[in-house]
Design a protein around this motif. Sequence first.
Motif, PDB file in Angstrom:
ATOM      1  N   VAL A  44       0.854  -1.189   0.000  1.00  0.00           N
ATOM      2  CA  VAL A  44       0.000   0.000   0.000  1.00  0.00           C
ATOM      3  C   VAL A  44       0.891   1.240   0.000  1.00  0.00           C
ATOM      4  O   VAL A  44       1.734   1.402   0.882  1.00  0.00           O
ATOM      5  CB  VAL A  44      -0.942   0.022   1.217  1.00  0.00           C
ATOM      6  CG1 VAL A  44      -1.741   1.320   1.246  1.00  0.00           C
ATOM      7  CG2 VAL A  44      -1.891  -1.173   1.179  1.00  0.00           C
ATOM      8  N   VAL A  45       0.697   2.093  -1.006  1.00  0.00           N
ATOM      9  CA  VAL A  45       1.543   3.290  -1.124  1.00  0.00           C
ATOM     10  C   VAL A  45       0.861   4.534  -0.575  1.00  0.00           C
ATOM     11  O   VAL A  45       1.529   5.521  -0.259  1.00  0.00           O
ATOM     12  CB  VAL A  45       1.947   3.531  -2.598  1.00  0.00           C
ATOM     13  CG1 VAL A  45       2.782   2.371  -3.109  1.00  0.00           C
ATOM     14  CG2 VAL A  45       0.713   3.721  -3.490  1.00  0.00           C
ATOM     15  N   ARG A  46      -0.448   4.506  -0.456  1.00  0.00           N
ATOM     16  CA  ARG A  46      -1.160   5.676   0.066  1.00  0.00           C
ATOM     17  C   ARG A  46      -2.545   5.264   0.541  1.00  0.00           C
ATOM     18  O   ARG A  46      -3.178   4.383  -0.038  1.00  0.00           O
ATOM     19  CB  ARG A  46      -1.288   6.759  -1.022  1.00  0.00           C
ATOM     20  CG  ARG A  46      -1.868   8.063  -0.489  1.00  0.00           C
ATOM     21  CD  ARG A  46      -1.717   9.217  -1.480  1.00  0.00           C
ATOM     22  NE  ARG A  46      -2.822   9.311  -2.417  1.00  0.00           N
ATOM     23  CZ  ARG A  46      -2.767   8.959  -3.689  1.00  0.00           C
ATOM     24  NH1 ARG A  46      -1.645   8.461  -4.189  1.00  0.00           N
ATOM     25  NH2 ARG A  46      -3.801   9.100  -4.481  1.00  0.00           N
ATOM     26  N   ILE A  47      -2.994   5.900   1.615  1.00  0.00           N
ATOM     27  CA  ILE A  47      -4.340   5.667   2.137  1.00  0.00           C
ATOM     28  C   ILE A  47      -5.066   7.002   2.199  1.00  0.00           C
ATOM     29  O   ILE A  47      -4.531   7.983   2.723  1.00  0.00           O
ATOM     30  CB  ILE A  47      -4.304   5.037   3.546  1.00  0.00           C
ATOM     31  CG1 ILE A  47      -3.578   3.700   3.522  1.00  0.00           C
ATOM     32  CG2 ILE A  47      -5.721   4.864   4.092  1.00  0.00           C
ATOM     33  CD1 ILE A  47      -3.394   3.094   4.908  1.00  0.00           C
ATOM     34  N   GLY A  60     -18.348   7.445   5.783  1.00  0.00           N
ATOM     35  CA  GLY A  60     -17.065   7.668   5.134  1.00  0.00           C
ATOM     36  C   GLY A  60     -16.531   6.379   4.546  1.00  0.00           C
ATOM     37  O   GLY A  60     -17.086   5.294   4.761  1.00  0.00           O
ATOM     38  N   TYR A  61     -15.455   6.484   3.790  1.00  0.00           N
ATOM     39  CA  TYR A  61     -14.852   5.298   3.193  1.00  0.00           C
ATOM     40  C   TYR A  61     -13.358   5.536   3.029  1.00  0.00           C
ATOM     41  O   TYR A  61     -12.873   6.676   3.069  1.00  0.00           O
ATOM     42  CB  TYR A  61     -15.494   4.969   1.844  1.00  0.00           C
ATOM     43  CG  TYR A  61     -15.464   6.101   0.851  1.00  0.00           C
ATOM     44  CD1 TYR A  61     -14.376   6.286  -0.010  1.00  0.00           C
ATOM     45  CD2 TYR A  61     -16.531   7.000   0.761  1.00  0.00           C
ATOM     46  CE1 TYR A  61     -14.345   7.337  -0.918  1.00  0.00           C
ATOM     47  CE2 TYR A  61     -16.506   8.042  -0.151  1.00  0.00           C
ATOM     48  CZ  TYR A  61     -15.419   8.205  -0.988  1.00  0.00           C
ATOM     49  OH  TYR A  61     -15.385   9.247  -1.879  1.00  0.00           O
ATOM     50  N   TYR A  62     -12.632   4.445   2.844  1.00  0.00           N
ATOM     51  CA  TYR A  62     -11.187   4.490   2.627  1.00  0.00           C
ATOM     52  C   TYR A  62     -10.858   4.092   1.197  1.00  0.00           C
ATOM     53  O   TYR A  62     -11.522   3.216   0.617  1.00  0.00           O
ATOM     54  CB  TYR A  62     -10.467   3.526   3.578  1.00  0.00           C
ATOM     55  CG  TYR A  62     -10.404   3.978   5.008  1.00  0.00           C
ATOM     56  CD1 TYR A  62      -9.297   4.679   5.491  1.00  0.00           C
ATOM     57  CD2 TYR A  62     -11.435   3.690   5.894  1.00  0.00           C
ATOM     58  CE1 TYR A  62      -9.224   5.077   6.813  1.00  0.00           C
ATOM     59  CE2 TYR A  62     -11.375   4.093   7.219  1.00  0.00           C
ATOM     60  CZ  TYR A  62     -10.263   4.786   7.667  1.00  0.00           C
ATOM     61  OH  TYR A  62     -10.198   5.199   8.978  1.00  0.00           O
ATOM     62  N   LEU A  63      -9.827   4.722   0.656  1.00  0.00           N
ATOM     63  CA  LEU A  63      -9.244   4.307  -0.609  1.00  0.00           C
ATOM     64  C   LEU A  63      -7.813   3.865  -0.338  1.00  0.00           C
ATOM     65  O   LEU A  63      -7.006   4.646   0.176  1.00  0.00           O
ATOM     66  CB  LEU A  63      -9.250   5.449  -1.630  1.00  0.00           C
ATOM     67  CG  LEU A  63     -10.613   5.998  -2.073  1.00  0.00           C
ATOM     68  CD1 LEU A  63     -10.427   7.080  -3.120  1.00  0.00           C
ATOM     69  CD2 LEU A  63     -11.506   4.889  -2.603  1.00  0.00           C
TER      70      LEU A  63
END
Length: 229
Positions: free
Chosen positions: A144-147, A165-168
């Motif tokens: 994972v390079v970015r959250i 809300g949500y995460y990418l």
Amino acid sequence: METFFILFVLVFVPAGWFLVRALRYTDETVGENSPLYKERTYQFSASRYFLGFFKLLMAVVLVEMIGLSFILTKQVIAHTPSPFPLAWLVLVFAAFVVLLALFFYIDWQYWTITRNVSVTLNPFQPSIFVDNPQYYSTLTPDNVVRIERHVKKTSTSKDPLSNYGYYLFYTNDGQITRINSIFFDDLEFLERFFSTVPNTIVYHRIPWITDCTQAGNPIAPNFAAYPER
């Protein structure tokens, strides 16, 4: 006596239900049963999702608002023959319908990214395994390079939309995995095992699911990168 019975049902019955749900939630997420010490898989059925603690609380508050407004209006009309109390009741009922429609629409949007999805949190080999109806995804601190965390911009936790809300999760193979934030009610898992991954918070006036395209790349999983289902 009738008014007292209505108020009793509206307040104490939901309170008992909320207490049972809160105790069950605590048992599943705190202490030795938390994902910090035990591999746990989370999946939401329709009943568990739409009848969640916070959503039931909001529904009860809205119902109590319309119920109390009806009782008060009824008392005022009995003593004051005026059309204004009736107009007030109609206005409150209209506001209730609008709020209910808004919450249901947002709930349904988030349900589309939660239905038939399971998320496994593994603290022993720090990873998040996502089993989506369309693909599999394994997220680790190494790939994972970015959250990005997408939430509503608000100054108070009492905002009824603050819990949506949500995460990418952006991985080094160019894929984007989207996860409803309800799978991470306890943020300590991410804070402990993904602390080395750059993360940002993206604020929205209303956390629509369609806003996810504003993150930079469209969410279009490369199905060839995951096992066939």
